[in-house]
Scaffold this active site. Structure first.
Site, PDB file in Angstrom:
ATOM      1  CG  HIS A 261      -1.930  -1.143   1.163  1.00 33.08           C
ATOM      2  ND1 HIS A 261      -2.706  -1.478   0.072  1.00 33.08           N
ATOM      3  CD2 HIS A 261      -2.179  -2.088   2.110  1.00 33.08           C
ATOM      4  CE1 HIS A 261      -3.406  -2.565   0.347  1.00 33.08           C
ATOM      5  NE2 HIS A 261      -3.097  -2.956   1.575  1.00 33.08           N
ATOM      6  CG  ASP A 312      -5.293  -5.979  -0.421  1.00 34.44           C
ATOM      7  OD1 ASP A 312      -5.198  -6.932   0.364  1.00 34.44           O
ATOM      8  OD2 ASP A 312      -5.410  -4.801  -0.027  1.00 34.44           O
TER       9      ASP A 312
END
Length: 439
Positions: A261, A312
């Site tokens: 991220h 993800d």
């Protein structure tokens, strides 16, 4: 020995026509251009290297279509995710992961980095095999034909100075030493890498991050980093430093590390990730879905941090979408175009992605590399008339345009279907079983 003839293929030197790729023992042994197909297996469209999905939580796929039914935040989404986590067993996790990995293969992904923290039974009780859940993931990937890096994740706390909640007890080994002892029993293979991870600054206390980083010094090392503003604020309050600074002081940042991220970073943070050659793993569709924000991809690249990509939470499994989203999000943030070229984005999804999860011999169509080939249609409503270049793959194509996938030399997807699995049916059945189960 097997040969594949590609009408067009993306080689390290660019797009070429009539490419004959010869394969033995899962490796490319010869590449010829302007060749005749002969009796080789034909792959039409534009053939690109296999894609690397560097950040996956397989069980999150059960949330698709369910977390959009009401307003909420990252934290309310997390409660829905915990509900799924509480219901899984080794058997049901295997069934779900096999279907999810089948979906990945159908979209051109040939290797996955599975960020695995669902280790134990409800309440934290150990299974007879303490690695039963990880073994289920490995078996699922192998059955599908997908290489896997099991990023076994240390998870100790429910937040900074917070105890574990009931569901999180399934994630925890108690401390970094106990986590490392369990992980040491896992064994890798040619198609399996055993990697390491710390869940986050929230999940691993500052004084144990160094132990996680040093436990397995020669394997990929991943961590969620600065995904949420609230995480940064809690870290600053507790430690007086940003998460990136805490990781740097713990010796966590290096060329084998991936910061997942990396959204809310200061200039100092960006410098630390870049100077240490830490990878930055962006997951744009999840970061949009969870309203996380837009990470500083260009600043990180310019500082020396290589980009990789992941799906993800699997709100979408489409690495083509993830590739172009990095550029498109940067355009929205800066109100300017042209930050990332198509070749740079494809490198993130192939060469650099594979390297970051421990498969440095994949991601290129060249002699000696793993024989991963992905055929992308050039005659769909998305790709027709685009020219069949790398720009077509990155900025026009989608996962639905993948027709054939060769993974480690095996032709596992043909005409858009897995040769052995009905992936859609398995997804429906496994998700239904999990979402109706009770812990």
């Amino acid at each position: 020995m097997t040969s594949y003839w590609c009408s067009t293929a993306l080689l390290p030197t660019g797009v070429a026509s009539g490419v004959l790729v010869t394969v033995a023992d899962g490796r490319i042994t010869a590449v010829s251009v302007d060749a005749q197909p002969g009796d080789a297996v034909r792959l039409n469209g534009l053939v690109i290297p296999g894609l690397a999905n560097c950040h996956s939580h397989a069980f999150h796929r059960a949330l698709r279509g369910r977390t959009q039914t009401e307003r909420g935040t990252f934290w309310t989404w997390r409660e829905q995710m915990y509900a799924v986590a509480s219901a899984l067993t080794p058997d049901s996790y295997y069934e779900l992961a096999r279907a999810v990995y089948g979906e990945m293969l159908l979209t051109g992904i040939t290797a996955v980095g599975e960020f695995h923290y669902l280790h134990h039974a409800p309440g934290g009780r150990r299974y007879d095999d303490p690695n039963a859940m990880g073994a289920a993931l490995i078996a699922a990937a192998r059955d599908v034909g997908l290489r896997i890096t099991l990023l076994d994740t240390c998870y100790i706390a429910g937040g900074i100075d917070q105890p574990l909640n009931e569901v999180q007890q399934r994630f925890s080994d108690g401390d970094a030493a106990s986590w490392a002892a369990r992980v040491s029993a896992l064994k890798g293979a040619d198609d399996v890498v055993i990697g390491a991870a710390a869940h986050s600054i929230r999940g691993v206390p500052q004084d144990q991050l160094g132990a996680v980083a040093s436990a397995f010094p020669d394997v990929p090392l991943h961590i969620h980093l600065s995904e949420q503003v609230a995480e940064n604020a809690a870290c600053l309050e507790a430690y007086g430093r940003t998460p990136s600074q805490v990781l740097d002081e713990a010796g966590f940042l290096s060329g084998r590390t991936s910061a997942v991220h990396a959204t809310h970073l200061t200039g100092v943070d960006i410098g630390l990730l870049g100077s240490s050659a830490t990878y930055s793993c962006f997951c744009p569709t999840t970061e949009r879905d969870l309203a996380d924000g837009i990470g500083p991809s260009v600043a990180l690249r310019d500082a020396g941090s290589r980009l990789t990509l992941g799906s993800d939470s699997h709100a979408v499994i489409d690495l083509f979408e993830e590739m172009r989203a990095v550029e498109l999000d940067e355009r929205l943030s800066s109100q300017e175009r042209g930050h990332w070229s198509a070749p740079e984005l494809l490198t993130a999804a192939t060469v650099d992605g594979h390297r970051s999860i421990g498969f440095a011999d994949a991601g290129r169509i060249e002699v000696g590399a793993r024989a991963d080939l992905v055929a992308v249609r050039l005659d769909s409503i998305r790709t027709a008339g685009t020219g069949g270049t790398v720009e077509t793959a990155v900025f026009a194509a989608s996962a639905a345009d993948v027709t054939d996938v060769v993974s480690d030399g095996r032709h596992l997807v043909a005409d858009g279907k897995h040769i052995a699995l009905d992936v859609a049916a398995e997804l429906a059945a496994s998700i239904a079983a999990v979402t109706t189960a009770r812990p």
